[in-house]
Motif scaffolding. Sequence first.
Motif, PDB file in Angstrom:
ATOM      1  N   LYS A   1     -14.697  -5.557   4.554  1.00  0.00           N
ATOM      2  CA  LYS A   1     -13.205  -5.447   4.129  1.00  0.00           C
ATOM      3  C   LYS A   1     -12.411  -5.186   5.111  1.00  0.00           C
ATOM      4  O   LYS A   1     -11.114  -5.162   5.029  1.00  0.00           O
ATOM      5  CB  LYS A   1     -13.288  -4.783   2.883  1.00  0.00           C
ATOM      6  CG  LYS A   1     -13.695  -3.222   3.353  1.00  0.00           C
ATOM      7  CD  LYS A   1     -13.720  -2.150   2.011  1.00  0.00           C
ATOM      8  CE  LYS A   1     -14.220  -0.728   2.360  1.00  0.00           C
ATOM      9  NZ  LYS A   1     -14.118   0.054   1.269  1.00  0.00           N
TER      10      LYS A   1
ATOM     11  N   ASP B   1      -5.915   0.803  -6.265  1.00  0.00           N
ATOM     12  CA  ASP B   1      -5.207   0.758  -5.074  1.00  0.00           C
ATOM     13  C   ASP B   1      -5.415  -0.426  -4.372  1.00  0.00           C
ATOM     14  O   ASP B   1      -5.831  -0.476  -3.457  1.00  0.00           O
ATOM     15  CB  ASP B   1      -5.658   2.174  -4.131  1.00  0.00           C
ATOM     16  CG  ASP B   1      -4.461   2.233  -3.022  1.00  0.00           C
ATOM     17  OD1 ASP B   1      -3.587   1.971  -3.371  1.00  0.00           O
ATOM     18  OD2 ASP B   1      -5.015   2.689  -2.038  1.00  0.00           O
ATOM     19  N   ASP B   2      -4.961  -1.690  -5.030  1.00  0.00           N
ATOM     20  CA  ASP B   2      -5.069  -2.929  -4.553  1.00  0.00           C
ATOM     21  C   ASP B   2      -4.175  -3.067  -3.461  1.00  0.00           C
ATOM     22  O   ASP B   2      -3.347  -3.984  -3.339  1.00  0.00           O
ATOM     23  CB  ASP B   2      -5.015  -3.968  -5.398  1.00  0.00           C
ATOM     24  CG  ASP B   2      -3.770  -3.992  -6.548  1.00  0.00           C
ATOM     25  OD1 ASP B   2      -3.201  -2.870  -6.369  1.00  0.00           O
ATOM     26  OD2 ASP B   2      -3.565  -5.057  -7.221  1.00  0.00           O
ATOM     27  N   HIS B   3      -4.236  -2.360  -2.193  1.00  0.00           N
ATOM     28  CA  HIS B   3      -3.252  -2.404  -1.118  1.00  0.00           C
ATOM     29  C   HIS B   3      -3.817  -3.752  -0.229  1.00  0.00           C
ATOM     30  O   HIS B   3      -5.011  -4.299  -0.564  1.00  0.00           O
ATOM     31  CB  HIS B   3      -3.234  -1.324  -0.342  1.00  0.00           C
ATOM     32  CG  HIS B   3      -4.590  -0.760   0.040  1.00  0.00           C
ATOM     33  ND1 HIS B   3      -5.958  -1.410  -0.284  1.00  0.00           N
ATOM     34  CD2 HIS B   3      -5.148  -0.069   1.443  1.00  0.00           C
ATOM     35  CE1 HIS B   3      -6.907  -0.886   0.410  1.00  0.00           C
ATOM     36  NE2 HIS B   3      -6.537  -0.207   1.410  1.00  0.00           N
ATOM     37  N   THR B   4      -2.743  -4.168   0.644  1.00  0.00           N
ATOM     38  CA  THR B   4      -3.260  -5.350   1.493  1.00  0.00           C
ATOM     39  C   THR B   4      -3.171  -4.777   2.880  1.00  0.00           C
ATOM     40  O   THR B   4      -2.557  -5.545   3.619  1.00  0.00           O
ATOM     41  CB  THR B   4      -2.411  -6.610   1.060  1.00  0.00           C
ATOM     42  OG1 THR B   4      -1.098  -6.198   1.032  1.00  0.00           O
ATOM     43  CG2 THR B   4      -2.803  -7.136  -0.263  1.00  0.00           C
ATOM     44  N   ARG B   5      -4.063  -3.765   3.308  1.00  0.00           N
ATOM     45  CA  ARG B   5      -3.776  -3.411   4.792  1.00  0.00           C
ATOM     46  C   ARG B   5      -4.783  -4.474   5.769  1.00  0.00           C
ATOM     47  O   ARG B   5      -4.281  -4.340   7.053  1.00  0.00           O
ATOM     48  CB  ARG B   5      -4.665  -1.914   4.641  1.00  0.00           C
ATOM     49  CG  ARG B   5      -3.621  -0.971   3.992  1.00  0.00           C
ATOM     50  CD  ARG B   5      -4.097   0.381   4.573  1.00  0.00           C
ATOM     51  NE  ARG B   5      -3.564   1.250   3.291  1.00  0.00           N
ATOM     52  CZ  ARG B   5      -4.213   1.814   2.460  1.00  0.00           C
ATOM     53  NH1 ARG B   5      -5.386   1.646   2.258  1.00  0.00           N
ATOM     54  NH2 ARG B   5      -3.475   2.709   1.719  1.00  0.00           N
TER      55      ARG B   5
ATOM     56  N   SER C   1      -6.781  -7.842  -0.359  1.00  0.00           N
ATOM     57  CA  SER C   1      -7.306  -6.714  -1.079  1.00  0.00           C
ATOM     58  C   SER C   1      -8.321  -6.895  -1.561  1.00  0.00           C
ATOM     59  O   SER C   1      -8.698  -7.768  -2.274  1.00  0.00           O
ATOM     60  CB  SER C   1      -6.216  -6.099  -2.342  1.00  0.00           C
ATOM     61  OG  SER C   1      -6.695  -5.311  -3.156  1.00  0.00           O
TER      62      SER C   1
ATOM     63  N   THR D   1     -10.352  -4.951  -3.654  1.00  0.00           N
ATOM     64  CA  THR D   1     -10.217  -4.620  -5.034  1.00  0.00           C
ATOM     65  C   THR D   1      -9.499  -5.447  -5.846  1.00  0.00           C
ATOM     66  O   THR D   1     -10.019  -5.712  -6.967  1.00  0.00           O
ATOM     67  CB  THR D   1      -9.716  -3.054  -5.365  1.00  0.00           C
ATOM     68  OG1 THR D   1      -8.554  -3.047  -4.932  1.00  0.00           O
ATOM     69  CG2 THR D   1     -10.625  -1.987  -4.790  1.00  0.00           C
TER      70      THR D   1
ATOM     71  N   TYR E   1      -2.305  -6.657 -11.451  1.00  0.00           N
ATOM     72  CA  TYR E   1      -2.286  -6.178 -10.175  1.00  0.00           C
ATOM     73  C   TYR E   1      -1.073  -5.399  -9.647  1.00  0.00           C
ATOM     74  O   TYR E   1      -0.103  -5.345 -10.774  1.00  0.00           O
ATOM     75  CB  TYR E   1      -2.391  -7.560  -9.142  1.00  0.00           C
ATOM     76  CG  TYR E   1      -3.749  -8.347  -9.462  1.00  0.00           C
ATOM     77  CD1 TYR E   1      -4.892  -8.037  -9.106  1.00  0.00           C
ATOM     78  CD2 TYR E   1      -3.288  -9.514 -10.184  1.00  0.00           C
ATOM     79  CE1 TYR E   1      -6.111  -9.028  -9.321  1.00  0.00           C
ATOM     80  CE2 TYR E   1      -4.071 -10.401 -10.709  1.00  0.00           C
ATOM     81  CZ  TYR E   1      -5.551 -10.001  -9.998  1.00  0.00           C
ATOM     82  OH  TYR E   1      -6.568 -11.017 -10.439  1.00  0.00           O
ATOM     83  N   ASN E   2      -1.267  -4.820  -8.642  1.00  0.00           N
ATOM     84  CA  ASN E   2      -0.036  -3.696  -8.189  1.00  0.00           C
ATOM     85  C   ASN E   2       0.485  -2.887  -9.102  1.00  0.00           C
ATOM     86  O   ASN E   2       1.665  -2.771  -9.498  1.00  0.00           O
ATOM     87  CB  ASN E   2       1.201  -4.937  -7.699  1.00  0.00           C
ATOM     88  CG  ASN E   2       0.532  -5.564  -6.527  1.00  0.00           C
ATOM     89  OD1 ASN E   2       0.141  -5.052  -5.693  1.00  0.00           O
ATOM     90  ND2 ASN E   2       0.877  -6.807  -6.610  1.00  0.00           N
TER      91      ASN E   2
ATOM     92  N   LYS F   1      -1.192   2.586  -7.622  1.00  0.00           N
ATOM     93  CA  LYS F   1      -1.337   2.613  -6.162  1.00  0.00           C
ATOM     94  C   LYS F   1      -1.478   4.136  -5.832  1.00  0.00           C
ATOM     95  O   LYS F   1      -0.942   5.167  -6.461  1.00  0.00           O
ATOM     96  CB  LYS F   1      -0.117   2.127  -5.989  1.00  0.00           C
ATOM     97  CG  LYS F   1       0.242   0.658  -5.862  1.00  0.00           C
ATOM     98  CD  LYS F   1      -0.648  -0.129  -4.972  1.00  0.00           C
ATOM     99  CE  LYS F   1      -0.011  -1.621  -5.076  1.00  0.00           C
ATOM    100  NZ  LYS F   1      -0.889  -2.418  -4.188  1.00  0.00           N
TER     101      LYS F   1
END
Length: 190
Positions: free
Chosen positions: A54, A90-94, A98, A100, A116-117, A120
Amino acid sequence: MQCLTCKNLSFEIICKDCQNNLLIPSFHKREIEDGFFNYSFYTLSELEDLISSKYYFHGDRVFNILAKLSFAKFAQNFIFPNQVIAIPIDDHTRHDFSHTAILTKHLKSQFITPKYNCLKASNIVKYAGKDLEFRQKNPRRFKLTNISNEMTILCDDIITTGATIREAKKALEKKNNQVIFSLTLADAKL
């Protein structure tokens, strides 16, 4: 390309042989709170290297395969009297995707709708390798938007202490949502 697990040539990042022979999910159940359970498909020791993908550009392909083998099969067999909303934690896109959200996407079925979203963390702290005391002193402080009065399932990649799932569950319950259970790819305590 080369299969991540056996290193043989493959059209996929994990070859079909490894998918069929090494990545067979087994269902694990852990009580997180009185009467509230998390279900996982693997032990962390079985997937540790794959889950760490990930953090890399190829992780989305790995997570899609793992989700297809576990979350999607679960969704095919899941029957419930009401529609259920699946929520990634917490479906962040770092890292350009994402993980999750990928897991949750594979739950889409007649009875489950991913959303989604909406959950957070406002405190972006890394829990990897940290103990329960650290996790309790540094809560994620989840913010929930656009969901109330729903039946829900929480989705994450790993359960370690259960602190993140408990905190996410409380955030959902504050808006009168019922969290039926949580699903994770792997359980670190097994």
